[in-house]
Enzyme design. Structure first.
Site, PDB file in Angstrom:
ATOM      1  N   PHE A  63       0.859  -1.184   0.000  1.00 33.01           N
ATOM      2  CA  PHE A  63       0.000   0.000   0.000  1.00 33.01           C
ATOM      3  C   PHE A  63       0.903   1.245   0.000  1.00 33.01           C
ATOM      4  CE2 PHE A  63      -2.555   3.209   2.366  1.00 33.01           C
ATOM      5  CZ  PHE A  63      -3.506   3.393   1.390  1.00 33.01           C
TER       6      PHE A  63
ATOM      7  N   ASP B 128       5.961  -2.754   9.029  1.00 36.06           N
ATOM      8  CA  ASP B 128       4.629  -2.267   8.664  1.00 36.06           C
ATOM      9  C   ASP B 128       3.686  -3.436   8.924  1.00 36.06           C
ATOM     10  OD1 ASP B 128       2.225  -1.593   7.459  1.00 36.06           O
ATOM     11  OD2 ASP B 128       3.173  -0.528   5.780  1.00 36.06           O
TER      12      ASP B 128
ATOM     13  N   HIS C  34      -1.304  -5.117   8.151  1.00 38.41           N
ATOM     14  CA  HIS C  34      -2.128  -6.277   7.763  1.00 38.41           C
ATOM     15  C   HIS C  34      -2.050  -7.396   8.794  1.00 38.41           C
ATOM     16  CE1 HIS C  34      -1.470  -5.249   3.190  1.00 38.41           C
ATOM     17  NE2 HIS C  34      -2.046  -4.273   3.858  1.00 38.41           N
TER      18      HIS C  34
ATOM     19  N   GLN D 177      -7.778   1.062  10.293  1.00 43.37           N
ATOM     20  CA  GLN D 177      -8.717   1.639   9.330  1.00 43.37           C
ATOM     21  C   GLN D 177      -9.873   0.647   9.161  1.00 43.37           C
ATOM     22  OE1 GLN D 177      -8.834   0.363   5.976  1.00 43.37           O
ATOM     23  NE2 GLN D 177     -10.138   1.955   5.078  1.00 43.37           N
TER      24      GLN D 177
ATOM     25  N   LYS E 137      -9.426  -2.959   7.998  1.00 47.71           N
ATOM     26  CA  LYS E 137      -8.400  -3.801   8.632  1.00 47.71           C
ATOM     27  C   LYS E 137      -9.045  -4.796   9.596  1.00 47.71           C
ATOM     28  CE  LYS E 137      -5.298  -1.934   6.176  1.00 47.71           C
ATOM     29  NZ  LYS E 137      -4.519  -0.732   6.152  1.00 47.71           N
TER      30      LYS E 137
ATOM     31  N   ARG F 132       4.119  18.276  23.225  1.00 44.41           N
ATOM     32  CA  ARG F 132       3.775  18.559  24.627  1.00 44.41           C
ATOM     33  C   ARG F 132       3.945  17.329  25.513  1.00 44.41           C
ATOM     34  NH1 ARG F 132      -2.057  21.382  24.902  1.00 44.41           N
ATOM     35  NH2 ARG F 132      -1.413  21.948  27.016  1.00 44.41           N
TER      36      ARG F 132
ATOM     37  N   TYR G  82       1.743  24.909  27.984  1.00 41.72           N
ATOM     38  CA  TYR G  82       2.112  24.964  26.572  1.00 41.72           C
ATOM     39  C   TYR G  82       3.611  24.887  26.360  1.00 41.72           C
ATOM     40  CZ  TYR G  82      -2.755  25.678  25.860  1.00 41.72           C
ATOM     41  OH  TYR G  82      -4.110  25.488  25.863  1.00 41.72           O
TER      42      TYR G  82
ATOM     43  N   ARG H 279      -2.851  12.476  17.595  1.00 50.31           N
ATOM     44  CA  ARG H 279      -3.500  11.809  18.728  1.00 50.31           C
ATOM     45  C   ARG H 279      -4.755  11.041  18.304  1.00 50.31           C
ATOM     46  NH1 ARG H 279      -2.735  16.987  21.266  1.00 50.31           N
ATOM     47  NH2 ARG H 279      -4.923  17.360  20.808  1.00 50.31           N
TER      48      ARG H 279
END
Ligand SMILES: *Cc1c(COP(=O)(O)O)cnc(C)c1O
Length: 399
Positions: A96, A167, A170, A193, A196, A225, A232, A242
């Site tokens: 992919f 990776d 899968h 996703q 998957k 952060r 901050y 996130r």
């Protein structure tokens, strides 16, 4: 005999395949809990943190961080291991697109190398042949859930002082020599996703045993952060990758069913392998020698139009879909995608930095001839599998 099996004018598929994605009561309860709390975000919530820890433990590694998606997980993994502009990263030519674009997004050069013609996984020989003094990392992709040759790849990494990013998009729950895929390299990227094998619509994670990588990645995915920061402070250059609490709630539920579903797909893929063995023109992806759990994210096979009266692969896939069997054509070779052919890299890398492996002949062949079926087709019963074969035979003999 074969003619008798075939329903004239009717779809072969008599009942729908199991749907995907799936959920149970647990997901409903966990999502409901987040919805009714005022903690929808990782900064104040607990579920993303809980999922990160649970997913790491499930994979027998120390640290895990849930992130926005698998593409970002790869980008984050690359920046975390310290990839610099101009570095080269070896990736399989057939995967992919995100495996390669994540490298480019880090201003580094993906060096595309060939795959094994039978397992479709990256070829260790091709990796070795592509190493230069600029090479910094290798990204093996456990394609369709089939394990890469991690012994050889880790050996190569060690010998040439290269980092390994798996990776594992899968490969949720997959194993090589009884050890989790994603736990072999320095760091691994996962995807959740929608399609998957566990899913929260969009989502991803990185997992690692390396404490420094974990701490660095935790900062980077949170715009630099530190956890709990209220002033901050931004200690590193980061971005916002996130995961949110709803995603984590879904995944905490999904994780409970992963092993059962992998088991089911293993059983059904073995049956389908046997069923398709006798079908001329169809050759299923070969299981890697030491793959102890294959997740079967995709059921892949090469299609030879010669045995189907010259019917093109695209038309074959369309016919399968007409018969009620969802199917797809394989990913293209990365260097054959539109933006890659135009060298449109947004200035992140230049054309003259690019290198390809000596030969991409197997990747070209697989990209041009492979068809794949989605994993939910392997979550049903034997009739589902028989009907897949029947649909293929119907196309073969009546087209
Ligand atoms: C799906 C996938 C990704 C990217 O994951 P997303 O969550 O879709 O961003 C990366 N690598 C491979 C091999 C994939 O199949």
């Amino acid at each position: 005999m074969i003619e008798n099996m075939i329903n004239k004018g009717k779809k072969v598929k008599t009942k729908p395949f199991p749907s995907w994605p799936k959920y149970n009561q647990k997901e409903l309860e966990l999502v409901d809990e987040v919805l009714k709390s005022d903690e929808w975000c990782r900064l104040s919530g607990k579920k993303v943190k809980e999922f990160g820890g649970k997913y790491a433990a499930y994979n027998n590694v120390k640290y895990g961080i849930g992130v926005t998606n698998g593409t970002h997980a790869l980008e984050l993994a690359l920046s975390t291991i310290g990839i610099q502009p101009g570095d080269e990263v070896i990736v399989p030519a057939m995967t992919f697109i995100a495996t390669a674009t994540a490298v480019i997004q880090n201003n580094a050069v993906p060096v595309l190398v060939d795959i094994d013609p039978e397992t479709y996984c990256i070829s260790p020989k091709a990796i070795e042949a592509a190493i230069t003094e600029k090479t910094k990392a290798i990204i093996p992709v456990h394609i369709a859930g089939n394990a890469c040759d991690m012994d050889r790849i880790c050996e190569i990494g060690k010998k040439h002082n290269l980092k390994i990013i798996e990776d594992a998009a899968h490969a949720q729950g997959g194993m090589y020599k009884n050890k989790r895929l994603g736990s072999f390299g320095d760091i691994a990227a996962c995807s959740f996703q929608s399609k998957k094998t566990i899913s929260c619509g969009e989502g991803g994670a990185i997992i690692t045993d390396n404490k420094e990588y974990y701490e660095e990645a935790l900062l980077t995915q949170c715009v630099g952060r530190p956890e709990g920061d209220r002033v901050y402070e931004h200690t590193v250059l980061g971005s916002n990758f996130r995961m949110n609490e709803f995603q984590a709630a879904l995944l905490l539920g999904q994780l409970d069913n992963l092993d059962n579903m992998n088991q089911k797909r293993e059983e059904n893929a073995a049956i389908l392998d046997e069923l398709l063995k006798g079908v001329e023109g169809i050759t299923s992806q070969k299981r890697s020698k030491d793959c102890t759990i294959n997740t079967h994210y995709m059921y892949m096979f090469t299609y030879d139009p010669q045995y189907f009266n010259g019917l093109s692969r695209k038309d074959f896939v369309d016919r399968l879909i007409e018969e009620g069997v969802p199917a797809y054509i394989c990913y293209p070779v990365i260097s054959n995608t539109t933006f890659f052919k135009k060298y449109s890299f947004r200035g992140k890398i230049s054309e003259n930095q690019l290198r390809l492996g000596d030969s991409l002949i197997n990747a070209e062949y697989v990209a041009a001839n492979v068809v794949w079926l989605p994993h939910n087709l392997l979550l049903g019963d034997e009739q589902d599998l028989l009907e897949i074969k029947e649909a293929i035979l119907k196309i073969q003999f009546r087209q």
